[in-house]
Design a protein around this motif. Sequence first.
Motif, PDB file in Angstrom:
ATOM      1  N   GLY A   1       0.790  -1.223   0.000  1.00 35.93           N
ATOM      2  CA  GLY A   1       0.000   0.000   0.000  1.00 35.93           C
ATOM      3  C   GLY A   1       0.824   1.275   0.000  1.00 35.93           C
ATOM      4  O   GLY A   1       0.506   2.229  -0.708  1.00 35.93           O
ATOM      5  N   ASP A   2       1.903   1.312   0.786  1.00 33.83           N
ATOM      6  CA  ASP A   2       2.741   2.517   0.830  1.00 33.83           C
ATOM      7  C   ASP A   2       3.403   2.773  -0.520  1.00 33.83           C
ATOM      8  O   ASP A   2       3.478   3.914  -0.988  1.00 33.83           O
ATOM      9  CB  ASP A   2       3.813   2.391   1.910  1.00 33.83           C
ATOM     10  N   VAL A   3       3.884   1.712  -1.154  1.00 37.78           N
ATOM     11  CA  VAL A   3       4.530   1.850  -2.458  1.00 37.78           C
ATOM     12  C   VAL A   3       3.501   2.266  -3.507  1.00 37.78           C
ATOM     13  O   VAL A   3       3.763   3.160  -4.329  1.00 37.78           O
ATOM     14  CB  VAL A   3       5.240   0.538  -2.863  1.00 37.78           C
ATOM     15  N   LEU A   4       2.331   1.643  -3.477  1.00 35.25           N
ATOM     16  CA  LEU A   4       1.275   2.011  -4.432  1.00 35.25           C
ATOM     17  C   LEU A   4       0.899   3.484  -4.290  1.00 35.25           C
ATOM     18  O   LEU A   4       0.690   4.172  -5.281  1.00 35.25           O
ATOM     19  CB  LEU A   4       0.044   1.129  -4.244  1.00 35.25           C
ATOM     20  N   ARG A   5       0.830   3.960  -3.045  1.00 32.70           N
ATOM     21  CA  ARG A   5       0.504   5.382  -2.809  1.00 32.70           C
ATOM     22  C   ARG A   5       1.540   6.298  -3.445  1.00 32.70           C
ATOM     23  O   ARG A   5       1.206   7.337  -3.985  1.00 32.70           O
ATOM     24  CB  ARG A   5       0.440   5.675  -1.308  1.00 32.70           C
ATOM     25  N   ARG A   6       2.799   5.916  -3.366  1.00 32.08           N
ATOM     26  CA  ARG A   6       3.868   6.753  -3.935  1.00 32.08           C
ATOM     27  C   ARG A   6       3.915   6.668  -5.455  1.00 32.08           C
ATOM     28  O   ARG A   6       4.352   7.601  -6.116  1.00 32.08           O
ATOM     29  CB  ARG A   6       5.232   6.327  -3.383  1.00 32.08           C
ATOM     30  N   GLU A   7       3.498   5.544  -6.022  1.00 31.15           N
ATOM     31  CA  GLU A   7       3.711   5.323  -7.451  1.00 31.15           C
ATOM     32  C   GLU A   7       2.462   5.478  -8.312  1.00 31.15           C
ATOM     33  O   GLU A   7       2.476   6.246  -9.262  1.00 31.15           O
ATOM     34  CB  GLU A   7       4.361   3.956  -7.657  1.00 31.15           C
TER      35      GLU A   7
END
Length: 167
Positions: free
Chosen positions: A36-42
């Motif tokens: 989720g954190d990576v998806l939010r950034r990307e």
Amino acid sequence: MIVWFTGRPAAGKTTVATAVVERLQAQGRSAQLLDGDVLRREISQDLGFSRADRDEQVRRAAMAARALADTGVVAVVALVSPFREARAHARALCAPHAFLEVYVDAPLDVAEARDPKGLYRRARRGEIAEFTGIDSPYETPESPDLRLDAAALPPASLTDEVMQRLR
């Protein structure tokens, strides 16, 4: 197959999901983590934390997971996904692939005590609005495919439970 980890922030979703991916890969399976954190950034930089934005984040993660599963990859998603309706929608979007909803159950006090990023402290000080568990709800799954007691067991034991279920 899609393995969908849900739970409060700092429950241990990413820790266990990462270990599951590593174990699957060690067995020769193709597996990919969607965090989720990576998806939010990307892919979700344009989203905030309103209910509509959270639901859209879940939809995007489900579509990415389905695309991976379409190619034979085990998609492992670690995402707060706080609302039951959005999780049900994710399951439906991922059909016809097998979908395993894994609830990483850490009570609020346990998640707050862990708080590796300091997010709960910031939310309690009013620096983060609509934070899950503080001023935005987390709807506990009513009947997850697997419930992990993250307050009682270490990550390795939780990973063992998931792997046993995947067998």
